[in-house]
Design a protein around this motif. Structure first.
Motif, PDB file in Angstrom:
ATOM      1  N   GLU A 124      46.451  29.289  55.759  1.00 31.33           N
ATOM      2  CA  GLU A 124      45.480  29.399  54.688  1.00 31.33           C
ATOM      3  C   GLU A 124      44.804  30.776  54.797  1.00 31.33           C
ATOM      4  N   HIS A 125      44.100  31.160  53.767  1.00 30.39           N
ATOM      5  CA  HIS A 125      43.491  32.496  53.740  1.00 30.39           C
ATOM      6  C   HIS A 125      42.597  32.746  54.951  1.00 30.39           C
ATOM      7  N   ASP A 126      41.752  31.753  55.275  1.00 34.01           N
ATOM      8  CA  ASP A 126      40.800  31.987  56.361  1.00 34.01           C
ATOM      9  C   ASP A 126      41.459  32.020  57.734  1.00 34.01           C
ATOM     10  N   ALA A 127      42.740  31.587  57.796  1.00 34.31           N
ATOM     11  CA  ALA A 127      43.451  31.615  59.075  1.00 34.31           C
ATOM     12  C   ALA A 127      44.171  32.938  59.300  1.00 34.31           C
ATOM     13  N   LEU A 128      44.153  33.831  58.299  1.00 34.24           N
ATOM     14  CA  LEU A 128      44.812  35.121  58.471  1.00 34.24           C
ATOM     15  C   LEU A 128      44.157  35.962  59.555  1.00 34.24           C
ATOM     16  N   SER A 129      42.947  35.595  59.927  1.00 36.13           N
ATOM     17  CA  SER A 129      42.273  36.308  61.017  1.00 36.13           C
ATOM     18  C   SER A 129      43.046  36.160  62.326  1.00 36.13           C
ATOM     19  N   SER A 130      43.831  35.081  62.438  1.00 33.80           N
ATOM     20  CA  SER A 130      44.636  34.883  63.653  1.00 33.80           C
ATOM     21  C   SER A 130      45.731  35.936  63.777  1.00 33.80           C
ATOM     22  N   LEU A 131      46.025  36.629  62.673  1.00 32.57           N
ATOM     23  CA  LEU A 131      47.015  37.710  62.694  1.00 32.57           C
ATOM     24  C   LEU A 131      46.354  39.075  62.857  1.00 32.57           C
ATOM     25  N   GLY A 132      45.042  39.071  62.990  1.00 31.42           N
ATOM     26  CA  GLY A 132      44.327  40.327  63.177  1.00 31.42           C
ATOM     27  C   GLY A 132      43.664  40.870  61.924  1.00 31.42           C
ATOM     28  N   PHE A 133      43.772  40.147  60.790  1.00 27.76           N
ATOM     29  CA  PHE A 133      43.113  40.591  59.571  1.00 27.76           C
ATOM     30  C   PHE A 133      41.613  40.312  59.660  1.00 27.76           C
ATOM     31  N   ASN A 134      40.811  41.270  59.250  1.00 27.40           N
ATOM     32  CA  ASN A 134      39.372  41.004  59.155  1.00 27.40           C
ATOM     33  C   ASN A 134      39.037  40.534  57.742  1.00 27.40           C
ATOM     34  N   ASP A 135      37.790  40.164  57.511  1.00 25.44           N
ATOM     35  CA  ASP A 135      37.392  39.599  56.215  1.00 25.44           C
ATOM     36  C   ASP A 135      37.662  40.574  55.071  1.00 25.44           C
ATOM     37  N   GLU A 136      37.395  41.843  55.311  1.00 30.49           N
ATOM     38  CA  GLU A 136      37.611  42.846  54.270  1.00 30.49           C
ATOM     39  C   GLU A 136      39.087  42.968  53.918  1.00 30.49           C
ATOM     40  N   GLU A 137      39.947  42.922  54.929  1.00 31.99           N
ATOM     41  CA  GLU A 137      41.395  43.021  54.695  1.00 31.99           C
ATOM     42  C   GLU A 137      41.923  41.790  53.976  1.00 31.99           C
ATOM     43  N   ILE A 138      41.392  40.630  54.330  1.00 29.40           N
ATOM     44  CA  ILE A 138      41.804  39.392  53.643  1.00 29.40           C
ATOM     45  C   ILE A 138      41.385  39.445  52.177  1.00 29.40           C
ATOM     46  N   HIS A 139      40.186  39.934  51.923  1.00 29.45           N
ATOM     47  CA  HIS A 139      39.719  40.089  50.538  1.00 29.45           C
ATOM     48  C   HIS A 139      40.618  41.061  49.777  1.00 29.45           C
ATOM     49  N   PHE A 140      41.015  42.150  50.429  1.00 25.77           N
ATOM     50  CA  PHE A 140      41.885  43.141  49.793  1.00 25.77           C
ATOM     51  C   PHE A 140      43.254  42.536  49.469  1.00 25.77           C
ATOM     52  N   LEU A 141      43.798  41.714  50.397  1.00 24.85           N
ATOM     53  CA  LEU A 141      45.069  41.031  50.138  1.00 24.85           C
ATOM     54  C   LEU A 141      44.972  40.174  48.884  1.00 24.85           C
ATOM     55  N   ASN A 142      43.886  39.422  48.762  1.00 23.27           N
ATOM     56  CA  ASN A 142      43.701  38.557  47.600  1.00 23.27           C
ATOM     57  C   ASN A 142      43.568  39.378  46.320  1.00 23.27           C
ATOM     58  N   GLU A 143      42.911  40.527  46.418  1.00 19.41           N
ATOM     59  CA  GLU A 143      42.826  41.400  45.246  1.00 19.41           C
ATOM     60  C   GLU A 143      44.194  41.931  44.856  1.00 19.41           C
ATOM     61  N   GLN A 144      44.996  42.311  45.839  1.00 19.87           N
ATOM     62  CA  GLN A 144      46.348  42.791  45.550  1.00 19.87           C
ATOM     63  C   GLN A 144      47.167  41.728  44.832  1.00 19.87           C
ATOM     64  N   GLU A 145      46.928  40.471  45.165  1.00 19.38           N
ATOM     65  CA  GLU A 145      47.666  39.365  44.561  1.00 19.38           C
ATOM     66  C   GLU A 145      46.989  38.819  43.313  1.00 19.38           C
ATOM     67  N   ASP A 146      45.935  39.478  42.847  1.00 19.12           N
ATOM     68  CA  ASP A 146      45.183  39.022  41.672  1.00 19.12           C
ATOM     69  C   ASP A 146      44.712  37.585  41.813  1.00 19.12           C
ATOM     70  N   GLY A 147      44.437  37.160  43.056  1.00 20.81           N
ATOM     71  CA  GLY A 147      43.958  35.805  43.300  1.00 20.81           C
ATOM     72  C   GLY A 147      45.009  34.721  43.142  1.00 20.81           C
ATOM     73  N   ARG A 148      46.275  35.098  42.969  1.00 18.77           N
ATOM     74  CA  ARG A 148      47.330  34.102  42.716  1.00 18.77           C
ATOM     75  C   ARG A 148      47.858  33.455  43.996  1.00 18.77           C
ATOM     76  N   ALA A 149      47.674  34.108  45.146  1.00 20.79           N
ATOM     77  CA  ALA A 149      48.204  33.565  46.401  1.00 20.79           C
ATOM     78  C   ALA A 149      47.361  32.373  46.838  1.00 20.79           C
ATOM     79  N   GLU A 150      47.979  31.191  46.883  1.00 13.45           N
ATOM     80  CA  GLU A 150      47.249  29.998  47.298  1.00 13.45           C
ATOM     81  C   GLU A 150      47.186  29.892  48.813  1.00 13.45           C
ATOM     82  N   ARG A 151      48.217  30.370  49.462  1.00 13.22           N
ATOM     83  CA  ARG A 151      48.289  30.395  50.927  1.00 13.22           C
ATOM     84  C   ARG A 151      49.425  31.324  51.302  1.00 13.22           C
ATOM     85  N   TRP A 152      49.744  31.424  52.581  1.00 16.40           N
ATOM     86  CA  TRP A 152      50.733  32.383  53.054  1.00 16.40           C
ATOM     87  C   TRP A 152      51.726  31.710  53.986  1.00 16.40           C
TER      88      TRP A 152
END
Length: 198
Positions: A124-152
């Motif tokens: 899930e989005h909030d679990a991406l931190s386990s891969l080393g993503f910080n909150d800002e990077e996770i937000h940027f990923l969601n922006e790149q996907e136009d909010g369409r990514a439900e999970r990874w």
């Protein structure tokens, strides 16, 4: 890299051991090369294969903007799961059995393919931190996907190898508007194969 007992036996039976040995030695790797990473970053489509805990297989298709599959390291990549029909066939299989096969094919430029086999996990989005993503990077990923990514889906690479150009057809890419403007309610509505009233 794991070679199955079945492939070894059939190589012996059909006399292809020498050819197969050369392929294993020269074309297979247990991590992604820089050239593979560049190839993946340019692709707009992906075929995936999964199986449930009993070995029942399913093949599916994923597509997005070039770069929708992200290479995180030579051993790790991930792709977004967009809204679908709600069946969750592929994710359901992954939840039982992590083995996954990925197939990238470039139909339009090089007519070449890339196989990747590995182990998948659903994040899930909030679990991406386990891969080393910080909150800002996770937000940027969601922006790149136009909010369409439900999970990874995150894949640990076990082996990667070429699918040669033989028999890969040359296709021509249309504009994105070509499919959107098609006036075909059966195709858009999901009953192209007339299953609903069977």
């Amino acid at each position: 890299m794991k070679m199955s007992r079945g492939e070894r036996e059939l190589q012996k039976q059909f006399g292809t051991e020498k050819r197969a040995g050369a392929f294993y030695k020269n074309q297979m790797t247990d991590s992604l090369t820089p050239r593979m990473a560049d190839f993946i970053a340019a692709q707009e489509m992906l075929f995936i294969s999964t199986a449930d805990g009993g070995g029942n297989c399913d093949a599916s298709f994923r597509a997005g903007q070039a770069g929708f599959v992200r290479v995180l390291s030579e051993k790790t990549l991930m792709y977004p799961e967009y809204r679908g029909n709600g069946v969750m066939a592929s994710l359901g299989n992954i939840s039982e059995n992590p083995h996954i096969g990925l197939m990238f094919i470039d139909f339009t430029e090089h007519q070449i393919g890339l196989h990747i086999n590995g182990a998948a996990q659903i994040l899930e989005h909030d679990a991406l931190s386990s891969l080393g993503f910080n909150d800002e990077e996770i937000h940027f990923l969601n922006e790149q996907e136009d909010g369409r990514a439900e999970r990874w889906v995150v894949v640990t690479v076990h082996e990667a190898y070429i699918h040669c150009s033989k028999h890969i057809p040359v296709l021509r890419k249309h504009s994105d508007d070509y499919a959107r403007d098609a006036d075909d309610r059966k195709r858009k509505g999901g009953d192209f194969f007339e299953v609903k009233n069977k």
